[in-house]
Scaffold this motif. Structure first.
Motif, mmCIF file in Angstrom:
data_model
loop_
_atom_site.group_PDB
_atom_site.id
_atom_site.type_symbol
_atom_site.label_atom_id
_atom_site.label_comp_id
_atom_site.label_asym_id
_atom_site.label_seq_id
_atom_site.Cartn_x
_atom_site.Cartn_y
_atom_site.Cartn_z
ATOM 1 N N LEU A 32 0.845 -1.193 0.000
ATOM 2 C CA LEU A 32 0.000 0.000 0.000
ATOM 3 C C LEU A 32 0.878 1.239 0.000
ATOM 4 O O LEU A 32 1.713 1.424 0.890
ATOM 5 N N ILE A 33 0.700 2.085 -1.008
ATOM 6 C CA ILE A 33 1.429 3.351 -1.073
ATOM 7 C C ILE A 33 0.433 4.470 -0.789
ATOM 8 O O ILE A 33 -0.479 4.726 -1.571
ATOM 9 N N ASN A 34 0.610 5.114 0.342
ATOM 10 C CA ASN A 34 -0.298 6.170 0.788
ATOM 11 C C ASN A 34 0.498 7.275 1.473
ATOM 12 O O ASN A 34 1.687 7.113 1.774
ATOM 13 N N ARG A 35 -0.192 8.364 1.775
ATOM 14 C CA ARG A 35 0.411 9.413 2.591
ATOM 15 C C ARG A 35 0.277 9.103 4.081
ATOM 16 O O ARG A 35 1.071 9.552 4.893
ATOM 17 N N SER A 36 -0.749 8.334 4.443
ATOM 18 C CA SER A 36 -0.953 7.934 5.841
ATOM 19 C C SER A 36 -1.318 6.462 5.893
ATOM 20 O O SER A 36 -1.791 5.898 4.898
ATOM 21 N N SER A 37 -1.125 5.845 7.030
ATOM 22 C CA SER A 37 -1.372 4.413 7.169
ATOM 23 C C SER A 37 -2.855 4.099 7.004
ATOM 24 O O SER A 37 -3.729 4.859 7.426
ATOM 25 N N VAL A 38 -3.135 2.951 6.418
ATOM 26 C CA VAL A 38 -4.521 2.528 6.233
ATOM 27 C C VAL A 38 -5.117 2.021 7.542
ATOM 28 O O VAL A 38 -6.336 1.903 7.686
ATOM 29 N N THR A 54 5.884 12.145 -6.400
ATOM 30 C CA THR A 54 6.744 12.305 -7.571
ATOM 31 C C THR A 54 8.152 11.791 -7.298
ATOM 32 O O THR A 54 8.953 11.659 -8.227
ATOM 33 N N GLN A 55 8.444 11.461 -6.058
ATOM 34 C CA GLN A 55 9.750 10.920 -5.686
ATOM 35 C C GLN A 55 9.705 9.406 -5.496
ATOM 36 O O GLN A 55 10.594 8.824 -4.884
ATOM 37 N N VAL A 56 8.683 8.764 -6.047
ATOM 38 C CA VAL A 56 8.500 7.328 -5.839
ATOM 39 C C VAL A 56 9.677 6.520 -6.387
ATOM 40 O O VAL A 56 9.975 5.425 -5.895
ATOM 41 N N HIS A 57 10.382 7.074 -7.373
ATOM 42 C CA HIS A 57 11.519 6.359 -7.955
ATOM 43 C C HIS A 57 12.639 6.120 -6.949
ATOM 44 O O HIS A 57 13.475 5.234 -7.139
ATOM 45 N N TYR A 59 12.361 4.801 -4.241
ATOM 46 C CA TYR A 59 12.056 3.576 -3.491
ATOM 47 C C TYR A 59 12.004 2.361 -4.426
ATOM 48 O O TYR A 59 11.288 1.408 -4.181
ATOM 49 N N SER A 60 12.791 2.424 -5.473
ATOM 50 C CA SER A 60 12.759 1.389 -6.512
ATOM 51 C C SER A 60 12.967 -0.014 -5.966
ATOM 52 O O SER A 60 12.315 -0.977 -6.406
ATOM 53 N N GLU A 61 13.888 -0.168 -5.018
ATOM 54 C CA GLU A 61 14.176 -1.502 -4.487
ATOM 55 C C GLU A 61 12.948 -2.141 -3.849
ATOM 56 O O GLU A 61 12.792 -3.357 -3.874
ATOM 57 N N GLN A 62 12.066 -1.310 -3.280
ATOM 58 C CA GLN A 62 10.866 -1.825 -2.634
ATOM 59 C C GLN A 62 9.734 -2.102 -3.616
ATOM 60 O O GLN A 62 8.724 -2.702 -3.248
ATOM 61 N N LEU A 63 9.921 -1.682 -4.860
ATOM 62 C CA LEU A 63 8.849 -1.793 -5.855
ATOM 63 C C LEU A 63 9.107 -2.887 -6.885
ATOM 64 O O LEU A 63 8.313 -3.066 -7.806
ATOM 65 N N LYS A 64 10.175 -3.621 -6.733
ATOM 66 C CA LYS A 64 10.492 -4.686 -7.673
ATOM 67 C C LYS A 64 9.682 -5.950 -7.358
ATOM 68 O O LYS A 64 9.345 -6.211 -6.219
ATOM 69 N N GLY A 91 1.089 14.352 -13.085
ATOM 70 C CA GLY A 91 2.476 14.297 -12.608
ATOM 71 C C GLY A 91 2.737 13.105 -11.706
ATOM 72 O O GLY A 91 3.717 12.366 -11.881
ATOM 73 N N VAL A 92 1.862 12.905 -10.739
ATOM 74 C CA VAL A 92 2.005 11.785 -9.806
ATOM 75 C C VAL A 92 1.868 10.447 -10.529
ATOM 76 O O VAL A 92 2.655 9.519 -10.321
ATOM 77 N N SER A 93 0.868 10.341 -11.396
ATOM 78 C CA SER A 93 0.626 9.088 -12.113
ATOM 79 C C SER A 93 1.769 8.763 -13.064
ATOM 80 O O SER A 93 2.163 7.600 -13.206
ATOM 81 N N LYS A 94 2.311 9.773 -13.725
ATOM 82 C CA LYS A 94 3.442 9.567 -14.633
ATOM 83 C C LYS A 94 4.656 9.049 -13.873
ATOM 84 O O LYS A 94 5.332 8.110 -14.319
ATOM 85 N N SER A 95 4.947 9.651 -12.729
ATOM 86 C CA SER A 95 6.092 9.211 -11.932
ATOM 87 C C SER A 95 5.948 7.760 -11.507
ATOM 88 O O SER A 95 6.888 6.962 -11.605
ATOM 89 N N LEU A 96 4.744 7.404 -11.063
ATOM 90 C CA LEU A 96 4.487 6.037 -10.627
ATOM 91 C C LEU A 96 4.578 5.062 -11.800
ATOM 92 O O LEU A 96 5.257 4.028 -11.712
#
Length: 220
Positions: A32-38, A54-57, A59-64, A91-96
């Motif tokens: 789960l990628i959020n601004r706050s915990s679910v 927009t800085q999701v890149h 965290y690449s190691e966690q997204l593999k 912008g956000v969707s493109k980064s992701l």
């Protein structure tokens, strides 16, 4: 067994997607990628909290190693400038999408836009233009499969509530009519949207732009 990323799981549609994943024997892990915990606990759940998507890149190691992304995060365009809405939507969707395509090109990407989205990107309605641009960009990347979910009227189920107080009031007033409303092909539910996303991993569907009736069919 599949590993899935969900954005926006604190919202109504994202929560429906999360519950569908937790209830599916085919889903092994949910990030789960959020601004706050679910605020939910499950052996399947991992969380990544970001303030700047927009800085999701970074965290690449966690997204593999993921098989699908259910991108349910969105903001209301009400009272927002086009530049700001463009940044928070496209912008956000493109980064992701860029990051995930680089890491997992065989991923299935489901993006939640909305009925009325403007694929031409040239219409008069601001949010529809921006959503259309976002859809077109995701579809152009070359994911294994990509589905643009365009829900219209959505009934919440399983205790899910909208973050918008007005919508919750409307849903309460409609409660006596739920069983009748749900039978309409032009109405979908949070449960059906979640099931449709899970089924997108294993089923082939002829359309990439899914309105309510298409979502309901994929959920079957």
């Amino acid at each position: 067994m599949y590993n899935v990323i969900i954005t926006g799981s604190t919202g109504m549609i994202g929560k429906g997607a999360l519950l569908a994943c937790l209830n599916s024997e085919e889903i092994q892990e949910v990030l789960l990628i959020n601004r706050s915990s679910v605020g939910m606990e499950s052996p399947k759940i991992k969380e990544l909290l970001l303030q700047d998507f927009t800085q999701v890149h970074e965290y690449s190691e966690q997204l593999k190693g993921y098989d699908a992304c259910f991108h349910c995060m969105g903001v209301s365009a009400l009272g927002m400038s086009e530049d700001k809405y463009h940044q928070l939507t496209f912008g956000v969707s493109k980064s992701l999408a860029d990051t995930l395509f680089e890491l997992n090109p065989d991923l299935v990407f489901c993006y939640v836009s909305g009925t009325g989205t403007d694929s031409s990107e040239n219409g008069r309605i601001m949010w529809a233009r921006v959503k259309g641009k976002t859809e077109n960009y995701i579809l152009s990347l070359g994911f294994k499969k990509a589905y643009m979910f365009r829900p219209g009227f959505v009934l919440p189920e399983d205790g899910i509530k909208s973050k918008t107080k007005l919508y919750n009031t409307i849903y309460v007033l409609l409660t006596p009519f739920y069983s009748w409303i749900k039978n309409s092909k032009n109405v979908t539910t949070t449960r059906k949207i979640g099931k449709a996303m899970v089924h997108a991993l294993t089923k082939e569907f002829s359309k990439s732009l899914l309105e309510n009736k298409d979502i309901n069919k994929l959920a079957e």
